[in-house]
Structures are given as C-alpha cells and as structure tokens.
Design a protein around this motif. Structure first.
Motif, PDB file in Angstrom:
ATOM      1  N   TRP A  52     -16.624   4.863  15.648  1.00 12.94           N
ATOM      2  CA  TRP A  52     -15.966   5.948  14.998  1.00 12.94           C
ATOM      3  C   TRP A  52     -14.716   5.704  14.159  1.00 12.94           C
ATOM      4  O   TRP A  52     -14.533   6.374  13.021  1.00 12.94           O
ATOM      5  N   LEU A  53     -13.840   4.917  14.644  1.00 12.69           N
ATOM      6  CA  LEU A  53     -12.458   4.821  14.250  1.00 12.69           C
ATOM      7  C   LEU A  53     -12.759   4.060  12.839  1.00 12.69           C
ATOM      8  O   LEU A  53     -12.040   4.332  11.749  1.00 12.69           O
ATOM      9  N   GLU A  54     -13.631   2.937  12.752  1.00 14.91           N
ATOM     10  CA  GLU A  54     -13.861   2.241  11.548  1.00 14.91           C
ATOM     11  C   GLU A  54     -14.503   3.149  10.523  1.00 14.91           C
ATOM     12  O   GLU A  54     -14.410   2.757   9.456  1.00 14.91           O
ATOM     13  N   ASP A  55     -15.316   3.856  11.009  1.00 17.25           N
ATOM     14  CA  ASP A  55     -15.811   5.084   9.831  1.00 17.25           C
ATOM     15  C   ASP A  55     -14.970   5.847   9.409  1.00 17.25           C
ATOM     16  O   ASP A  55     -15.112   6.559   8.250  1.00 17.25           O
ATOM     17  N   HIS A  56     -13.747   6.073   9.943  1.00 18.73           N
ATOM     18  CA  HIS A  56     -12.814   7.403   9.608  1.00 18.73           C
ATOM     19  C   HIS A  56     -11.588   6.742   9.112  1.00 18.73           C
ATOM     20  O   HIS A  56     -10.897   7.605   8.376  1.00 18.73           O
ATOM     21  N   PHE A  57     -11.047   5.533   9.178  1.00 21.02           N
ATOM     22  CA  PHE A  57      -9.761   5.001   8.713  1.00 21.02           C
ATOM     23  C   PHE A  57      -9.861   3.773   8.448  1.00 21.02           C
ATOM     24  O   PHE A  57     -10.865   3.060   8.670  1.00 21.02           O
ATOM     25  N   GLU A  58      -8.968   3.470   7.423  1.00 18.40           N
ATOM     26  CA  GLU A  58      -8.440   2.065   6.934  1.00 18.40           C
ATOM     27  C   GLU A  58      -7.692   1.461   7.970  1.00 18.40           C
ATOM     28  O   GLU A  58      -6.863   1.806   8.550  1.00 18.40           O
ATOM     29  N   LEU A  59      -8.214   0.612   8.756  1.00 15.65           N
ATOM     30  CA  LEU A  59      -7.519  -0.211  10.031  1.00 15.65           C
ATOM     31  C   LEU A  59      -7.023  -1.434   9.573  1.00 15.65           C
ATOM     32  O   LEU A  59      -7.465  -2.283   8.895  1.00 15.65           O
ATOM     33  N   VAL A  60      -5.768  -1.561  10.080  1.00 15.35           N
ATOM     34  CA  VAL A  60      -5.013  -2.943   9.909  1.00 15.35           C
ATOM     35  C   VAL A  60      -4.826  -3.464  11.478  1.00 15.35           C
ATOM     36  O   VAL A  60      -4.442  -2.769  12.331  1.00 15.35           O
ATOM     37  N   ASP A  61      -5.456  -4.610  11.649  1.00 16.92           N
ATOM     38  CA  ASP A  61      -5.331  -5.211  12.971  1.00 16.92           C
ATOM     39  C   ASP A  61      -4.356  -5.853  13.336  1.00 16.92           C
ATOM     40  O   ASP A  61      -3.460  -6.718  12.710  1.00 16.92           O
ATOM     41  N   ALA A  62      -3.797  -5.595  14.538  1.00 18.74           N
ATOM     42  CA  ALA A  62      -2.947  -6.326  15.164  1.00 18.74           C
ATOM     43  C   ALA A  62      -3.353  -7.287  16.188  1.00 18.74           C
ATOM     44  O   ALA A  62      -4.716  -7.094  16.780  1.00 18.74           O
ATOM     45  N   THR A  63      -2.650  -8.349  16.171  1.00 15.34           N
ATOM     46  CA  THR A  63      -2.970  -9.463  17.162  1.00 15.34           C
ATOM     47  C   THR A  63      -2.732  -9.024  18.705  1.00 15.34           C
ATOM     48  O   THR A  63      -2.278  -7.916  18.961  1.00 15.34           O
ATOM     49  N   ALA A  64      -3.424 -10.016  19.528  1.00 16.19           N
ATOM     50  CA  ALA A  64      -3.418  -9.644  20.971  1.00 16.19           C
ATOM     51  C   ALA A  64      -1.865  -9.484  21.303  1.00 16.19           C
ATOM     52  O   ALA A  64      -1.406  -8.923  22.118  1.00 16.19           O
ATOM     53  N   GLU A  65      -0.943 -10.468  20.756  1.00 16.40           N
ATOM     54  CA  GLU A  65       0.564 -10.434  21.019  1.00 16.40           C
ATOM     55  C   GLU A  65       1.210  -9.372  20.463  1.00 16.40           C
ATOM     56  O   GLU A  65       2.075  -8.917  21.238  1.00 16.40           O
ATOM     57  N   GLU A  66       0.957  -9.128  19.431  1.00 16.23           N
ATOM     58  CA  GLU A  66       1.444  -7.688  18.811  1.00 16.23           C
ATOM     59  C   GLU A  66       1.217  -6.575  19.708  1.00 16.23           C
ATOM     60  O   GLU A  66       2.188  -5.708  19.674  1.00 16.23           O
ATOM     61  N   THR A  67      -0.042  -6.415  19.923  1.00 14.81           N
ATOM     62  CA  THR A  67      -0.361  -5.348  20.891  1.00 14.81           C
ATOM     63  C   THR A  67       0.300  -5.457  22.183  1.00 14.81           C
ATOM     64  O   THR A  67       0.899  -4.193  22.504  1.00 14.81           O
ATOM     65  N   ARG A  68       0.417  -6.402  22.809  1.00 21.42           N
ATOM     66  CA  ARG A  68       1.232  -6.656  24.083  1.00 21.42           C
ATOM     67  C   ARG A  68       2.568  -6.391  24.135  1.00 21.42           C
ATOM     68  O   ARG A  68       3.181  -5.729  24.998  1.00 21.42           O
ATOM     69  N   ALA A  69       3.152  -6.400  22.755  1.00 22.61           N
ATOM     70  CA  ALA A  69       4.582  -6.316  22.472  1.00 22.61           C
ATOM     71  C   ALA A  69       4.892  -4.778  21.994  1.00 22.61           C
ATOM     72  O   ALA A  69       5.859  -4.225  21.663  1.00 22.61           O
ATOM     73  N   ILE A  70       3.764  -3.945  21.968  1.00 20.00           N
ATOM     74  CA  ILE A  70       3.696  -2.615  21.612  1.00 20.00           C
ATOM     75  C   ILE A  70       4.179  -2.270  20.296  1.00 20.00           C
ATOM     76  O   ILE A  70       4.834  -1.382  19.759  1.00 20.00           O
ATOM     77  N   GLN A  71       3.770  -3.236  19.356  1.00 18.00           N
ATOM     78  CA  GLN A  71       4.233  -3.343  17.842  1.00 18.00           C
ATOM     79  C   GLN A  71       3.293  -2.244  17.135  1.00 18.00           C
ATOM     80  O   GLN A  71       3.601  -1.765  16.067  1.00 18.00           O
ATOM     81  N   ILE A  72       2.129  -1.997  17.934  1.00 15.19           N
ATOM     82  CA  ILE A  72       1.361  -0.626  17.242  1.00 15.19           C
ATOM     83  C   ILE A  72       2.056   0.557  17.409  1.00 15.19           C
ATOM     84  O   ILE A  72       1.793   1.494  16.293  1.00 15.19           O
ATOM     85  N   ASN A  73       2.972   0.810  18.115  1.00 12.29           N
ATOM     86  CA  ASN A  73       3.549   1.935  18.616  1.00 12.29           C
ATOM     87  C   ASN A  73       4.603   2.254  17.519  1.00 12.29           C
ATOM     88  O   ASN A  73       5.891   2.170  17.917  1.00 12.29           O
ATOM     89  N   THR A  74       4.431   2.719  16.188  1.00 13.78           N
ATOM     90  CA  THR A  74       5.347   3.065  15.338  1.00 13.78           C
ATOM     91  C   THR A  74       5.731   4.515  15.159  1.00 13.78           C
ATOM     92  O   THR A  74       4.927   5.495  15.902  1.00 13.78           O
ATOM     93  N   LEU A  75       6.466   5.005  14.483  1.00 11.85           N
ATOM     94  CA  LEU A  75       6.881   6.415  14.185  1.00 11.85           C
ATOM     95  C   LEU A  75       6.913   6.578  12.614  1.00 11.85           C
ATOM     96  O   LEU A  75       7.739   6.047  11.943  1.00 11.85           O
ATOM     97  N   ALA A  76       5.877   7.566  12.135  1.00  9.88           N
ATOM     98  CA  ALA A  76       5.875   7.861  10.816  1.00  9.88           C
ATOM     99  C   ALA A  76       6.808   9.259  10.698  1.00  9.88           C
ATOM    100  O   ALA A  76       6.790   9.985  11.506  1.00  9.88           O
ATOM    101  N   ILE A  77       7.732   9.179   9.665  1.00  9.77           N
ATOM    102  CA  ILE A  77       8.742  10.208   9.472  1.00  9.77           C
ATOM    103  C   ILE A  77       8.215  10.939   7.845  1.00  9.77           C
ATOM    104  O   ILE A  77       9.103  11.910   7.608  1.00  9.77           O
ATOM    105  N   GLY A  78       7.289  10.489   7.451  1.00 10.12           N
ATOM    106  CA  GLY A  78       7.015  11.455   6.345  1.00 10.12           C
ATOM    107  C   GLY A  78       7.363  10.728   4.883  1.00 10.12           C
ATOM    108  O   GLY A  78       8.261   9.604   4.856  1.00 10.12           O
ATOM    109  N   ASN A  79       6.687  11.108   3.870  1.00  4.54           N
ATOM    110  CA  ASN A  79       6.957  10.410   2.287  1.00  4.54           C
ATOM    111  C   ASN A  79       6.491   8.887   2.499  1.00  4.54           C
ATOM    112  O   ASN A  79       7.315   8.113   1.857  1.00  4.54           O
ATOM    113  N   GLY A  80       5.420   8.482   3.400  1.00  2.56           N
ATOM    114  CA  GLY A  80       5.106   7.000   3.384  1.00  2.56           C
ATOM    115  C   GLY A  80       5.948   6.215   4.131  1.00  2.56           C
ATOM    116  O   GLY A  80       5.807   5.004   4.197  1.00  2.56           O
TER     117      GLY A  80
END
Length: 297
Positions: free
Chosen positions: A220-248
C-alpha cells in the motif's frame, strides 16, 4: 517557565508538511529509577526495550538540544508552546499525547499506564483548543498517526491497537471528517510508533524502513508514495523521525547525511541539527513536537 495556558489555539492541521505555525514541546525530565522499574511491569515496555536502542542520556544536554530546536523553529516564525518537565523519561515526546487533524484535536489514549500522566498534564490546555474530541476505547498514540492526502495512516504497534483505531474512526465520523483511516501493520513486535519506521517529508515522499512492514502494508505504501529507503542502522538511530516545517524544509538528525543528500536530490531542503541526546531514547524531532496549527499558505 509557566505551565499555565495563556493564549488559545485554533486547531488547524491538514497535512504533515504544511507550514508549521504552532507547536507544543515539553522539556525532557531527569530519569527516575522508580518510574523505570515500574515500566518493566508492562509487557509492551519490555518488548520495546528488546527491539530498540535505549542508552542513558544527559538531561541538561538533552534540554539544550531541545531549546536549540525551539530557537530554530521560532526563527522560522513558529509559535512554540514550551512546557516544563514532568516526571518520567518519555513525557517530552509530546507527539504522542494527542493529534490534530484538520480542525479537531483528538486526545490520545496512551498505550502504557506509565504515560497516562502526560494526558493529565495536557488537560489545562484542552479548554483553550478550538475543538477537542475524546476517544472512548482502545489505545492510540500520536506517534502512530500520520496525515496523508485524504487519509489518516495509523500504525498498529505497541502503543496503538485495533480497538483504538475503531474508536478513532467513530470519533472522526462524529466530527464529520470523511478521511479514510488506513491501518499499517509491522513485521515484528516492539515497534514503538509508525513515525520511527515511516515518515513523510513531502505529501508524496517518505523515508521508510521497508523491512518493518508486513507485505500488504508495504505494498500500500509503495503504491501511494515515493519511498526513500533508510538502512537498518539509520532506522535504529531514529533518523527516519524528521520534522517537516513547510515550504519543502525538513529538520533532521545531524548524523543523517546520507538520507539528507537523498531527499535534497529530490527537491527537499533539509536542515541538520544535533539531537543526539534526545535520540539516546528511541525518539527524535517528530516525537518531541506536537503540531497544533499548520498553514497551506
């Protein structure tokens, strides 16, 4: 610092990535030994510890990093409601205590008893919010709730269950909100929140740990979004958890240079900030911010 609410808040959040106008943060508290011991009486907490990286943090340094984020947000014109610490390690994750969807603030039902005090601490603010809805069953936390165009994505992990999603659907209907609710399932126990495994940086693009999702949810996610893959270590380091503040523009961990380069190449403007003391526990920028107002202009 004064915990007493002063100006009101007109709840308005229709996107994860619109211009951030008002956000609530709470400073991290010093770890409490008794609270930590009580936490291990809850099976969900034990599973979280088994599947995530937890290391000791320096409270003063963590608060300094939060204040640096506050200053950065304010430099972008964001009103930051900064609350004083309350006991226990985790109360600074204000994202979890509720979620603003369009014109309504939904009060979360926390997945563990140790975090119930956080929604109690929120009570003085609720009378100042323009529209508030409470859920009547199950558990659901804001870290599992994410807005997508016309939809609300909800992770089914340690903090959110099917009864909570059903209650949330009913609450959406009560306030006349027609967004579709899309549950997402994980491949293993111990997933604290959706936003540690998947996070939108634009309405169409997200950073993801593909291995974290069951096949149907991943499809479902693949069908609806352009996905940028995080590595296992980036995931474990919580690097996916970003904050969008607008205007890109997106705020992300200073160590996430590879991911920053990948989204920069796709037209996103990342700002890298040191949040290493906060990520000593499994949470980062999205976890420690609760958006109350965003604007599409």
């Amino acid at each position: 610092m004064n915990n007493e609410p002063r100006p009101g808040v007109n709840i308005s959040v229709s996107s994860e990535t619109d211009v951030l106008k008002t956000v609530m943060m709470r400073l991290v508290a010093s770890p409490e030994v008794l609270a930590s011991l009580k936490a291990f009486l809850e099976p969900s907490i034990v599973r979280q510890f088994l599947h995530n990286r937890f290391v000791p943090y320096n409270t003063a340094r963590a608060q300094t990093q939060q204040l640096e984020l506050k200053n950065l947000l304010e430099a972008h014109g964001v009103r930051v409601i900064l609350e004083a610490p309350i006991g226990g390690s985790g109360a600074h994750y204000t994202r979890d205590i509720g979620f603003a969807i369009d014109d309504t603030f939904f009060v979360a039902r926390m997945g563990t008893r140790i975090r119930h005090q956080e929604t109690v601490a929120l009570e003085p603010w609720l009378a100042r919010f323009s529209k508030v809805e409470r859920l009547d069953a199950g558990t659901i936390e804001g870290g599992d709730v994410m807005l997508a165009p016309g939809r609300v994505l909800v992770g089914l992990g340690e903090a959110t269950n099917k009864a909570g999603i059903a209650a949330f659907r009913s609450a959406l209907a009560r306030v006349g909100n027609t967004r579709e609710v899309v549950p997402l399932e994980f491949t293993s126990p111990g997933v604290i929140h959706l936003d540690t495994k998947f996070n939108l940086v634009t309405p169409e693009m997200a950073i993801i740990s593909r291995d974290s999702f069951k096949a149907a949810s991943l499809k479902w996610l693949e069908d609806h979004f352009e996905l940028v893959d995080a590595t296992a270590e980036e995931t474990r380091a919580i690097q996916i958890n970003t904050l969008a503040i607008g205007n890109g523009k997106v705020i992300m961990d200073r160590r996430a240079e590879r991911l920053a380069n990948l989204i920069r190449a796709r037209g996103v403007d990342p700002t890298l900030l040191d949040y290493s003391e906060i990520t000593a526990l499994p949470g980062s920028f999205r976890c420690t911010t609760l958006p109350l107002e965003r604007s599409s202009e």
